[in-house]
Design a protein around this motif. Sequence first.
Motif, PDB file in Angstrom:
ATOM      1  N   UNK A 101       0.845  -1.198   0.000  1.00 52.66           N
ATOM      2  CA  UNK A 101       0.000   0.000   0.000  1.00 52.66           C
ATOM      3  C   UNK A 101       0.880   1.248   0.000  1.00 52.66           C
ATOM      4  N   UNK A 102       1.921   1.243   0.834  1.00 51.31           N
ATOM      5  CA  UNK A 102       2.825   2.392   0.882  1.00 51.31           C
ATOM      6  C   UNK A 102       3.507   2.605  -0.463  1.00 51.31           C
ATOM      7  N   UNK A 103       3.870   1.525  -1.125  1.00 51.21           N
ATOM      8  CA  UNK A 103       4.521   1.633  -2.418  1.00 51.21           C
ATOM      9  C   UNK A 103       3.621   2.181  -3.508  1.00 51.21           C
ATOM     10  N   UNK A 104       2.309   2.104  -3.311  1.00 49.35           N
ATOM     11  CA  UNK A 104       1.381   2.630  -4.303  1.00 49.35           C
ATOM     12  C   UNK A 104       1.421   4.151  -4.380  1.00 49.35           C
ATOM     13  N   UNK A 105       2.034   4.804  -3.390  1.00 52.66           N
ATOM     14  CA  UNK A 105       2.243   6.253  -3.476  1.00 52.66           C
ATOM     15  C   UNK A 105       2.973   6.602  -4.778  1.00 52.66           C
ATOM     16  N   UNK A 106       4.015   5.835  -5.085  1.00 50.84           N
ATOM     17  CA  UNK A 106       4.783   6.086  -6.302  1.00 50.84           C
ATOM     18  C   UNK A 106       3.931   5.870  -7.550  1.00 50.84           C
ATOM     19  N   UNK A 107       3.086   4.851  -7.516  1.00 53.51           N
ATOM     20  CA  UNK A 107       2.206   4.593  -8.655  1.00 53.51           C
ATOM     21  C   UNK A 107       1.247   5.759  -8.864  1.00 53.51           C
ATOM     22  N   UNK A 108       0.737   6.326  -7.778  1.00 54.35           N
ATOM     23  CA  UNK A 108      -0.171   7.470  -7.885  1.00 54.35           C
ATOM     24  C   UNK A 108       0.541   8.687  -8.464  1.00 54.35           C
ATOM     25  N   UNK A 109       1.742   8.930  -8.006  1.00 58.87           N
ATOM     26  CA  UNK A 109       2.509  10.077  -8.521  1.00 58.87           C
ATOM     27  C   UNK A 109       2.798   9.902 -10.005  1.00 58.87           C
ATOM     28  N   UNK A 110       3.209   8.699 -10.397  1.00 56.75           N
ATOM     29  CA  UNK A 110       3.523   8.451 -11.807  1.00 56.75           C
ATOM     30  C   UNK A 110       2.276   8.562 -12.676  1.00 56.75           C
ATOM     31  N   UNK A 111       1.134   8.090 -12.174  1.00 54.60           N
ATOM     32  CA  UNK A 111      -0.121   8.224 -12.912  1.00 54.60           C
ATOM     33  C   UNK A 111      -0.423   9.694 -13.179  1.00 54.60           C
ATOM     34  N   UNK A 112      -0.234  10.542 -12.175  1.00 52.85           N
ATOM     35  CA  UNK A 112      -0.447  11.980 -12.355  1.00 52.85           C
ATOM     36  C   UNK A 112       0.541  12.549 -13.371  1.00 52.85           C
ATOM     37  N   UNK A 113       1.798  12.223 -13.221  1.00 55.14           N
ATOM     38  CA  UNK A 113       2.830  12.805 -14.075  1.00 55.14           C
ATOM     39  C   UNK A 113       2.732  12.331 -15.527  1.00 55.14           C
ATOM     40  N   UNK A 114       2.197  11.136 -15.743  1.00 53.10           N
ATOM     41  CA  UNK A 114       2.082  10.594 -17.096  1.00 53.10           C
ATOM     42  C   UNK A 114       0.756  10.968 -17.769  1.00 53.10           C
ATOM     43  N   UNK A 115      -0.099  11.672 -17.035  1.00 48.74           N
ATOM     44  CA  UNK A 115      -1.417  11.992 -17.561  1.00 48.74           C
ATOM     45  C   UNK A 115      -1.352  13.087 -18.630  1.00 48.74           C
ATOM     46  N   UNK A 116      -2.161  12.920 -19.667  1.00 53.17           N
ATOM     47  CA  UNK A 116      -2.344  13.954 -20.685  1.00 53.17           C
ATOM     48  C   UNK A 116      -3.737  14.572 -20.552  1.00 53.17           C
ATOM     49  N   UNK A 117      -4.202  14.681 -19.331  1.00 50.75           N
ATOM     50  CA  UNK A 117      -5.559  15.146 -19.041  1.00 50.75           C
ATOM     51  C   UNK A 117      -5.785  16.573 -19.548  1.00 50.75           C
ATOM     52  N   UNK A 118      -6.930  16.791 -20.175  1.00 53.67           N
ATOM     53  CA  UNK A 118      -7.235  18.102 -20.748  1.00 53.67           C
ATOM     54  C   UNK A 118      -7.352  19.182 -19.677  1.00 53.67           C
ATOM     55  N   UNK A 119      -7.720  18.801 -18.451  1.00 55.41           N
ATOM     56  CA  UNK A 119      -7.840  19.792 -17.376  1.00 55.41           C
ATOM     57  C   UNK A 119      -6.475  20.364 -17.004  1.00 55.41           C
ATOM     58  N   UNK A 120      -5.458  19.517 -17.029  1.00 57.32           N
ATOM     59  CA  UNK A 120      -4.099  19.983 -16.753  1.00 57.32           C
ATOM     60  C   UNK A 120      -3.626  20.897 -17.881  1.00 57.32           C
ATOM     61  N   UNK A 121      -3.900  20.497 -19.100  1.00 56.09           N
ATOM     62  CA  UNK A 121      -3.480  21.283 -20.255  1.00 56.09           C
ATOM     63  C   UNK A 121      -4.141  22.660 -20.229  1.00 56.09           C
ATOM     64  N   UNK A 122      -5.424  22.712 -19.854  1.00 57.71           N
ATOM     65  CA  UNK A 122      -6.141  23.988 -19.816  1.00 57.71           C
ATOM     66  C   UNK A 122      -5.523  24.945 -18.796  1.00 57.71           C
ATOM     67  N   UNK A 123      -5.096  24.418 -17.632  1.00 53.08           N
ATOM     68  CA  UNK A 123      -4.451  25.262 -16.622  1.00 53.08           C
ATOM     69  C   UNK A 123      -3.167  25.884 -17.170  1.00 53.08           C
ATOM     70  N   UNK A 124      -2.410  25.098 -17.907  1.00 54.49           N
ATOM     71  CA  UNK A 124      -1.160  25.592 -18.467  1.00 54.49           C
ATOM     72  C   UNK A 124      -1.424  26.713 -19.479  1.00 54.49           C
ATOM     73  N   UNK A 125      -2.449  26.528 -20.289  1.00 56.39           N
ATOM     74  CA  UNK A 125      -2.758  27.508 -21.320  1.00 56.39           C
ATOM     75  C   UNK A 125      -3.230  28.832 -20.717  1.00 56.39           C
ATOM     76  N   UNK A 126      -3.767  28.770 -19.502  1.00 56.18           N
ATOM     77  CA  UNK A 126      -4.232  30.001 -18.858  1.00 56.18           C
ATOM     78  C   UNK A 126      -3.094  30.974 -18.577  1.00 56.18           C
ATOM     79  N   UNK A 127      -1.885  30.453 -18.363  1.00 56.62           N
ATOM     80  CA  UNK A 127      -0.774  31.315 -17.942  1.00 56.62           C
ATOM     81  C   UNK A 127       0.347  31.408 -18.970  1.00 56.62           C
ATOM     82  N   UNK A 128       0.298  30.578 -20.007  1.00 56.84           N
ATOM     83  CA  UNK A 128       1.369  30.655 -20.984  1.00 56.84           C
ATOM     84  C   UNK A 128       1.417  29.430 -21.878  1.00 56.84           C
ATOM     85  N   UNK A 129       2.612  29.086 -22.290  1.00 55.05           N
ATOM     86  CA  UNK A 129       2.815  27.920 -23.145  1.00 55.05           C
ATOM     87  C   UNK A 129       3.004  26.678 -22.267  1.00 55.05           C
TER      88      UNK A 129
END
Length: 220
Positions: A101-129
Amino acid sequence: MDQFSRWSGIAHSLVSKHTPKIKLGQVHQLLAACLGHRTYASLRVADLETLNQKPHYVLFDEGAGLARATDLGLSLTEAQWREVTMALRPSGITPFWLTTIAGMDSAARITFEDSFDSRIYAMKREVGFPDGHRGLSTRCQSKEDEIPDFLRFDVHGEVCAYNEETSLAIPVIAVVEFPKVGRRMYGDGTLVSVERRGEPRTRDLDEDEYDGEVYWMSED
């Protein structure tokens, strides 16, 4: 050869060096305990097919296997059993994560970092490239001894962008969820939500990257 049979052959070969008279069926019992089952029969009925289909994550309880060895009257030390379980981890042997269970912390972080979610992209576009994004810390929403139907983590991180003047980092909190597919097995992670948590800050391009503990995962 299916996954459990491959594990069993490797484990039996190694355990036999210390306990020559151990039977393959007894090794089955030890490995079943690591997967949350009292007996191999229970594993075979409930989880064996799922394991052989290669779930993304298996919470492997080494201590339960060692306790089962004691129940069976087998003379096996913690170091000897650790040698066995470590031999199961290379990606050529096991094409998915063996973790806790403790090791799944890394899996959660990697899932976030590998995501191409449109919500993340929209936040970036709000402030720049748009630039990259990274997780800074994680928190499991369940207690250490719980194996919930949906394993959820809060991931605190930053999504990055840049403009003509500087590089910016936007603080965010995301929720990553893993569905339970077996007694101690979970499927691929999903980014359930991501929310902005403050104003962008100027980012130093020389900032150190995440330097947390790395858990073994498949090369696939």
